[in-house]
Design an enzyme around this catalytic site. Structure first.
Site, short mmCIF file in Angstrom:
data_model
loop_
_atom_site.label_atom_id
_atom_site.label_comp_id
_atom_site.label_asym_id
_atom_site.label_seq_id
_atom_site.Cartn_x
_atom_site.Cartn_y
_atom_site.Cartn_z
N GLU A 212 0.88 -1.18 0.00
CA GLU A 212 0.00 0.00 0.00
C GLU A 212 0.91 1.22 0.00
OE1 GLU A 212 -3.36 0.22 0.02
OE2 GLU A 212 -3.74 -1.93 0.07
N CYS A 246 -2.02 9.62 2.46
CA CYS A 246 -1.56 8.98 1.22
C CYS A 246 -2.45 9.33 0.04
CB CYS A 246 -1.50 7.47 1.40
SG CYS A 246 -3.06 6.77 1.95
N GLU A 335 5.87 12.94 -4.43
CA GLU A 335 4.69 13.12 -3.57
C GLU A 335 5.03 14.19 -2.52
OE1 GLU A 335 3.88 9.53 -1.44
OE2 GLU A 335 2.05 10.28 -0.53
P1 NAD Z 1 7.61 5.01 7.74
O1 NAD Z 1 8.87 5.79 7.70
O2 NAD Z 1 6.88 4.89 9.02
O3 NAD Z 1 7.93 3.57 7.14
C1 NAD Z 1 6.94 2.58 7.01
C2 NAD Z 1 7.40 1.31 7.69
O4 NAD Z 1 8.56 0.80 7.03
C3 NAD Z 1 7.79 1.52 9.16
O5 NAD Z 1 7.18 0.53 9.95
C4 NAD Z 1 9.29 1.44 9.15
O6 NAD Z 1 9.82 0.95 10.34
C5 NAD Z 1 9.56 0.49 8.00
N1 NAD Z 1 10.88 0.71 7.40
C6 NAD Z 1 11.52 1.89 7.19
N2 NAD Z 1 12.72 1.69 6.60
C7 NAD Z 1 12.84 0.36 6.43
C8 NAD Z 1 13.86 -0.49 5.88
N3 NAD Z 1 14.99 0.01 5.37
N4 NAD Z 1 13.65 -1.82 5.86
C9 NAD Z 1 12.51 -2.34 6.37
N5 NAD Z 1 11.52 -1.59 6.90
C10 NAD Z 1 11.68 -0.28 6.94
O7 NAD Z 1 6.53 5.62 6.73
P2 NAD Z 1 6.77 6.23 5.27
O8 NAD Z 1 7.29 5.21 4.35
O9 NAD Z 1 7.42 7.55 5.36
O10 NAD Z 1 5.21 6.48 4.95
C11 NAD Z 1 4.80 7.44 4.07
C12 NAD Z 1 4.51 6.85 2.71
O11 NAD Z 1 3.50 5.85 2.86
C13 NAD Z 1 3.95 7.84 1.74
O12 NAD Z 1 4.49 7.62 0.47
C14 NAD Z 1 2.46 7.55 1.74
O13 NAD Z 1 1.80 7.94 0.56
C15 NAD Z 1 2.46 6.08 1.94
N6 NAD Z 1 1.21 5.64 2.55
C16 NAD Z 1 0.40 4.84 1.84
C17 NAD Z 1 -0.83 4.45 2.36
C18 NAD Z 1 -1.77 3.55 1.61
O14 NAD Z 1 -2.72 3.09 2.23
N7 NAD Z 1 -1.56 3.29 0.35
C19 NAD Z 1 -1.19 4.89 3.63
C20 NAD Z 1 -0.31 5.72 4.33
C21 NAD Z 1 0.87 6.08 3.78
#
Ligand code: NAD
Length: 460
Positions: A212, A246, A335
């Site tokens: 997602e 998102c 984004e």
């Molecule tokens: P985040 O930094 O919290 O990361 C998401 C998860 O990935 C966390 O649990 C984190 O611990 C893990 N993570 C981070 N680096 C990692 C690595 N190197 N290896 C393994 N796991 C790792 O959140 P984010 O990625 O900044 O979230 C924002 C993004 O998520 C945006 O692009 C947003 O659009 C997207 N998003 C999508 C949805 C959806 O439903 N489609 C919902 C919310 C957010």
């Protein structure tokens, strides 16, 4: 977190899946009941944690996190019996008297990794689907939203035996350790960069997964008549959670003739919703941390500002801002994930559609139009995870609509029954009868082809 402990719990969950029967309807309902009771018990703490992490006001926290999840949970409890029923399908007459049906079988052990922007909803909502489908689950909340992560961990450890649901708090190290273990399904919400790491890890065991992700979700304003209402709905969707959604409208493509009026109306609604100084508004959130704050402020500095642009690093505050942009502006590359709203003037609909279609497929698409033909053309030409027509964000609110991305915005979709289906393997069963055994399918085959063709023609 003790990393060896992670291996131990995951291995135990997998071995229980192999040695025990699947959770029955009664057991699944009891797990969902327990979860509901705990969520209600900790409602206040959940709201407080969301406020600490994102300054999420009570109303936003309730509708987009707590009540959203509660609604999903109650609906799963209500419909689970029906969802779990085996589904009979037709069997061609040539196989008479056999029967065919599809069983929804739990994958086994599921890993759910969630992000920080809706830190409660994006972890508990897939957990509900995974439990309803009969899986054992390991959840990994985002370390970035630390207060919510702590509350979730407390709720999970108090509610469930760790062999059924286990919570791992932590960041890259813990997630990497989890991914070095074997799961039967992985559900990840977050950014595309980490999604690629996860997919690579999953490929080692051919573990199926849902991603997602995000993207730049456009708003098309073509053939619209009520510009005042258009502006009101865009402002409410864009600045919800300070733009850290998102499916937030990322930017606007508007036909030339409505540009001026639209900018004025957007300003009008920013003022109406959040006042002259949004920093003082109790309805306006904050940026999650300094890293994201710096990233967003840097974006403002390189663009032509039409409205807003104020910020306060100590408070992680960035005001709702409108930006005049061009197709090749810096802000149009990635984004935004913050309260900046670029508007691009377009000569015609074709130019707008071509612009969006040439980029990566967005998670959401917003079409503002009173012209049905225009709506159909955009629906036909622009691929996106989901669409809301004449409003923003609303397609996520209906659990009967599967929610997910396509291409760069993700793969797989959930919510409501789609969650149950996503976390279930659809096992096809063909039940033959031993009371009738036609000889034509057995060797020797000589001389049987004509009969087979005839049977297939009339009974196949
Ligand atoms: P985040 O930094 O919290 O990361 C998401 C998860 O990935 C966390 O649990 C984190 O611990 C893990 N993570 C981070 N680096 C990692 C690595 N190197 N290896 C393994 N796991 C790792 O959140 P984010 O990625 O900044 O979230 C924002 C993004 O998520 C945006 O692009 C947003 O659009 C997207 N998003 C999508 C949805 C959806 O439903 N489609 C919902 C919310 C957010």
């Amino acid at each position: 977190m003790n990393l060896e402990r992670i291996d131990e719990v995951v291995k135990n969950q997998r071995s229980l899946n192999q040695s025990k029967s699947n959770f029955s309807l009664k057991e699944r309902l009891s797990l969902l009941d327990k979860l509901e009771k705990s969520l209600l018990k900790y409602e206040k703490e959940i709201n407080e944690a969301l406020y600490e992490d994102l300054r999420k006001c009570h109303f936003e926290a309730q509708i987009s996190e707590f009540l959203f999840v509660l609604n999903e949970l109650r609906s799963a409890k209500k419909h689970l019996k029906k969802w779990m029923k085996r589904k009979s399908v037709k069997t061609p007459l040539i196989y008479f008297p056999a029967k065919s049906y599809i069983l929804s079988e739990p994958y086994g052990s599921v890993l759910i990794i969630s992000p920080w922007n809706y830190p409660f909803q994006l972890l508990i909502s897939p957990l509900i689907g995974a439990l309803a489908a009969g899986n054992r689950v390991v959840v990994k909340p985002s370390e970035v939203s630390a207060s919510t992560s702590k509350v979730i961990s407390k709720i999970i450890s108090e509610t469930f035996d760790e062999s059924t649901v286990y919570c791992v708090e932590g960041g890259v190290e813990e997630t990497t350790r989890l991914l070095d273990n074997r799961f039967d399904y992985i559900f990840y919400t977050g950014n595309g960069h980490v999604a690629r790491i996860i997919m690579e890890k999953a490929s080692k065991n051919l573990t199926p997964l849902t991603l997602e992700l995000g993207g730049k979700s456009p708003c098309f304003i073509f053939g619209a008549q009520k510009i005042d209402l258009v502006a009101k709905r865009i402002v409410s969707g864009k600045f919800f959670n300070a733009g850290q959604t998102c499916i937030a409208p990322d930017y606007i493509l508007v036909e030339d003739k409505h540009y001026e009026e639209l900018v004025n109306k957007l300003e009008k609604y920013i003022l109406k919703f959040f006042g002259k100084n949004a920093q003082k508004s109790s309805s306006y959130g904050r940026i999650i941390n300094e890293r994201h704050f710096d990233r967003i402020v840097e974006l403002i500095e390189s663009e032509e500002l039409l409205y807003g642009g104020e910020s306060d690093k100590d408070d992680l505050y960035i005001s709702p801002s409108i930006i005049s942009a061009k197709k090749d502006s810096h802000i149009m590359k990635d984004e935004i994930f913050g309260p900046l709203l670029p508007i691009i003037k377009m000569q015609n609909l074709k130019e707008a559609i071509d612009f969006v279609s040439e980029g990566e497929k967005p998670l959401a698409n917003y079409i503002f139009s009173e012209d049905k033909k225009i709506v159909e053309v955009i629906l036909d030409r622009v691929s996106s995870g989901g669409v809301t027509i004449n409003d923003t964000l609303m397609h996520i609110a209906n659990e009967n609509l599967p929610f997910g991305g396509v291409g760069e915005s993700g793969m797989g979709a959930y919510h409501g029954k789609s969650s149950f289906d996503l976390f279930s393997h659809k096992k096809s069963v063909f039940a033959s009868s031993s009371s009738f055994d036609p000889p034509f399918k057995y060797p020797p085959y000589f001389g049987k082809m004509r009969l087979l063709r005839w049977l297939l023609k009339f009974f196949g």
